[in-house]
Design an enzyme around this catalytic site. Structure first.
Site, PDB file in Angstrom:
ATOM      1  N   TYR A 143       3.782   9.235  34.383  1.00 48.76           N
ATOM      2  CA  TYR A 143       3.499  10.684  35.002  1.00 48.76           C
ATOM      3  C   TYR A 143       4.043  11.524  36.899  1.00 48.76           C
ATOM      4  CZ  TYR A 143      -0.392  14.198  36.462  1.00 48.76           C
ATOM      5  OH  TYR A 143      -1.233  14.989  37.409  1.00 48.76           O
ATOM      6  N   TYR A 155      -4.960  10.512  42.079  1.00 50.77           N
ATOM      7  CA  TYR A 155      -4.121   9.499  41.250  1.00 50.77           C
ATOM      8  C   TYR A 155      -3.589   7.825  42.413  1.00 50.77           C
ATOM      9  CZ  TYR A 155      -1.735   7.893  37.222  1.00 50.77           C
ATOM     10  OH  TYR A 155      -0.884   7.236  36.179  1.00 50.77           O
TER      11      TYR A 155
HETATM   12  P1  NAI Z   1      -5.685   6.391  26.531  1.00 50.00           P
HETATM   13  O1  NAI Z   1      -7.011   6.106  26.777  1.00 50.00           O
HETATM   14  O2  NAI Z   1      -6.102   7.310  24.963  1.00 50.00           O
HETATM   15  O3  NAI Z   1      -4.637   5.517  26.510  1.00 50.00           O
HETATM   16  C1  NAI Z   1      -4.443   3.886  27.133  1.00 50.00           C
HETATM   17  C2  NAI Z   1      -4.599   3.112  27.047  1.00 50.00           C
HETATM   18  O4  NAI Z   1      -4.678   1.916  27.136  1.00 50.00           O
HETATM   19  C3  NAI Z   1      -6.029   3.084  26.060  1.00 50.00           C
HETATM   20  O5  NAI Z   1      -6.297   2.471  24.416  1.00 50.00           O
HETATM   21  C4  NAI Z   1      -6.990   1.698  26.401  1.00 50.00           C
HETATM   22  O6  NAI Z   1      -7.942   0.930  25.590  1.00 50.00           O
HETATM   23  C5  NAI Z   1      -5.614   0.872  26.432  1.00 50.00           C
HETATM   24  N1  NAI Z   1      -5.436  -0.348  27.580  1.00 50.00           N
HETATM   25  C6  NAI Z   1      -5.520  -0.898  29.078  1.00 50.00           C
HETATM   26  N2  NAI Z   1      -5.269  -1.422  29.325  1.00 50.00           N
HETATM   27  C7  NAI Z   1      -4.945  -2.523  28.460  1.00 50.00           C
HETATM   28  C8  NAI Z   1      -4.342  -3.717  28.229  1.00 50.00           C
HETATM   29  N3  NAI Z   1      -4.078  -4.772  29.187  1.00 50.00           N
HETATM   30  N4  NAI Z   1      -3.665  -4.161  27.257  1.00 50.00           N
HETATM   31  C9  NAI Z   1      -3.544  -3.320  25.653  1.00 50.00           C
HETATM   32  N5  NAI Z   1      -4.205  -2.100  25.851  1.00 50.00           N
HETATM   33  C10 NAI Z   1      -4.692  -1.542  28.003  1.00 50.00           C
HETATM   34  O7  NAI Z   1      -5.124   7.503  27.559  1.00 50.00           O
HETATM   35  P2  NAI Z   1      -3.969   8.921  27.913  1.00 50.00           P
HETATM   36  O8  NAI Z   1      -4.381   9.473  28.870  1.00 50.00           O
HETATM   37  O9  NAI Z   1      -3.623   8.555  26.296  1.00 50.00           O
HETATM   38  O10 NAI Z   1      -2.677   7.239  28.249  1.00 50.00           O
HETATM   39  C11 NAI Z   1      -1.426   6.526  27.480  1.00 50.00           C
HETATM   40  C12 NAI Z   1      -0.535   6.926  28.516  1.00 50.00           C
HETATM   41  O11 NAI Z   1       0.018   8.217  29.109  1.00 50.00           O
HETATM   42  C13 NAI Z   1      -0.289   5.804  29.017  1.00 50.00           C
HETATM   43  O12 NAI Z   1       0.697   5.571  30.291  1.00 50.00           O
HETATM   44  C14 NAI Z   1      -0.551   6.725  30.613  1.00 50.00           C
HETATM   45  O13 NAI Z   1      -0.447   6.762  32.316  1.00 50.00           O
HETATM   46  C15 NAI Z   1       0.011   7.810  29.949  1.00 50.00           C
HETATM   47  N6  NAI Z   1      -0.250   9.895  30.768  1.00 50.00           N
HETATM   48  C16 NAI Z   1      -1.057  10.110  30.562  1.00 50.00           C
HETATM   49  C17 NAI Z   1      -1.115  11.411  31.306  1.00 50.00           C
HETATM   50  C18 NAI Z   1      -3.102  12.366  30.762  1.00 50.00           C
HETATM   51  O14 NAI Z   1      -2.786  13.551  31.435  1.00 50.00           O
HETATM   52  N7  NAI Z   1      -3.423  11.350  30.113  1.00 50.00           N
HETATM   53  C19 NAI Z   1      -0.011  11.803  31.796  1.00 50.00           C
HETATM   54  C20 NAI Z   1       1.007  11.546  31.698  1.00 50.00           C
HETATM   55  C21 NAI Z   1       1.266  10.313  31.555  1.00 50.00           C
END
Ligand code: NAI
Length: 286
Positions: free
Chosen positions: A172, A182
């Site tokens: 991000y 953030y």
């Molecule tokens: P999401 O909630 O769908 O995905 C995050 C996942 O990480 C969840 O499924 C959670 O269970 C898992 N997780 C957390 N701690 C964990 C651990 N210790 N071991 C295994 N799994 C773990 O949310 P999102 O937003 O799709 O996130 C996916 C990636 O995208 C992340 O790296 C996030 O920072 C990145 N991202 C998200 C943005 C947004 O606006 N949603 C923008 C830019 C990047």
């Protein structure tokens, strides 16, 4: 043979991981998923009961198949690292082999090799606190779960990745520009992830012919993003100010991930690729 992908960080059908899985499946890849241990039960139950069937539909009308879901906690590299209270926690005690090393070993036993590794996970317990109010533990936890987790995954999966394989994470823009809200060291964690992308591209490229890239994605209303608390503001800001004035869909990030994982991107490695409607290119909001 089709390619095989392991995607770490899917626990529902709202996040980037799910969309990436769908784009890879639409391109013919076999899908393996790593799901955070505390979220495993509800994810598997929802899958089994058809709760995600509507969002499993691929462009050709078929449903995405997930070959296997592995419990995973990417904060722990091997069993020796797991503290007693986590081992005995009832959300963890029901599953086994969920440290990074054990998951890689299990995938090897089950399937032998993979071609694509996706890291779509992040966690920062103090994300809603400004950096100046973040504790040392909170900061280190953010970097452990969101940055080192990627180093560890790649390290343990590389031995079972076919040469020519591709690895990908999600980052991000808060890593390089100030995004108030953030917090908790999450901006620092993303900066580490992007820097590591370059170093890992060198090491994995030279040693194993594996490409390493990261997608800097625009805002999406995922479960993780809702927990931060400012996601609607970020989406509105992007629609108002980005060159492309539309809401970003998770599929657009999924499709970029499928491209980066494919031979079409065979010379792209060590890159931060923006999939954000161009917002990163703006100097001021207008
Ligand atoms: P999401 O909630 O769908 O995905 C995050 C996942 O990480 C969840 O499924 C959670 O269970 C898992 N997780 C957390 N701690 C964990 C651990 N210790 N071991 C295994 N799994 C773990 O949310 P999102 O937003 O799709 O996130 C996916 C990636 O995208 C992340 O790296 C996030 O920072 C990145 N991202 C998200 C943005 C947004 O606006 N949603 C923008 C830019 C990047």
């Amino acid at each position: 043979r089709g390619k095989r992908a392991f995607i770490a960080g899917i626990a529902d059908d709202n996040g980037y991981g799910w969309a990436i899985a769908k784009s890879l499946a639409a391109a013919g890849a076999e899908i393996l998923v790593g799901t955070w241990v505390p979220a495993l039960n509800i994810f598997e139950t929802s899958l089994r009961r058809g709760k995600f069937d509507e969002s499993r539909v691929l462009p050709d009308g078929s449903l995405m198949e997930i070959t296997k879901v592995y419990p995973l906690d990417a904060v722990y590299d091997s069993l020796e690292d797991v503290p007693e209270d986590v081992k005995n926690n009832k959300r963890y005690a029901g599953s086994s082999n969920w440290t990074v090393k054990e998951v890689a070993e299990t995938v090897k036993q089950d399937f032998g090799t993979i071609d694509i590794l996706v890291h779509s996970l992040a966690n920062g317990p103090e994300v809603s606190k400004p950096l100046l109010e973040t504790s040392r533990n909170g900061y280190l936890a953010a970097v452990s779960a969101s940055s080192y987790s990627y180093v560890s995954l790649l390290k343990h999966f590389i031995p079972i990745m076919n040469p020519g394989g591709s690895s990908l994470s999600l980052t991000y823009i808060a890593s390089e520009r100030i995004i108030p809200g953030y917090g908790g060291g999450m901006s620092s964690a993303k900066a580490a992830l992007e820097s590591d992308t370059r170093v890992l591209a060198f090491e994995a490229g030279r040693q194993h012919k594996i490409r390493v890239n990261t997608i800097s994605a625009g805002p999406l209303r995922s479960r993780a993003a809702k927990a931060i608390g400012f996601i609607d503001t970020m989406i509105e800001y992007s629609i108002a100010n980005a060159p492309l004035q539309k809401e970003l869909s998770a599929d657009e990030v999924g499709n970029a991930a499928a491209f980066l994982a494919s031979p079409l991107a065979s010379a792209i490695t060590g890159a931060v690729i923006y999939v954000d409607n161009g917002l990163n290119a703006m100097g001021v909001g207008v």
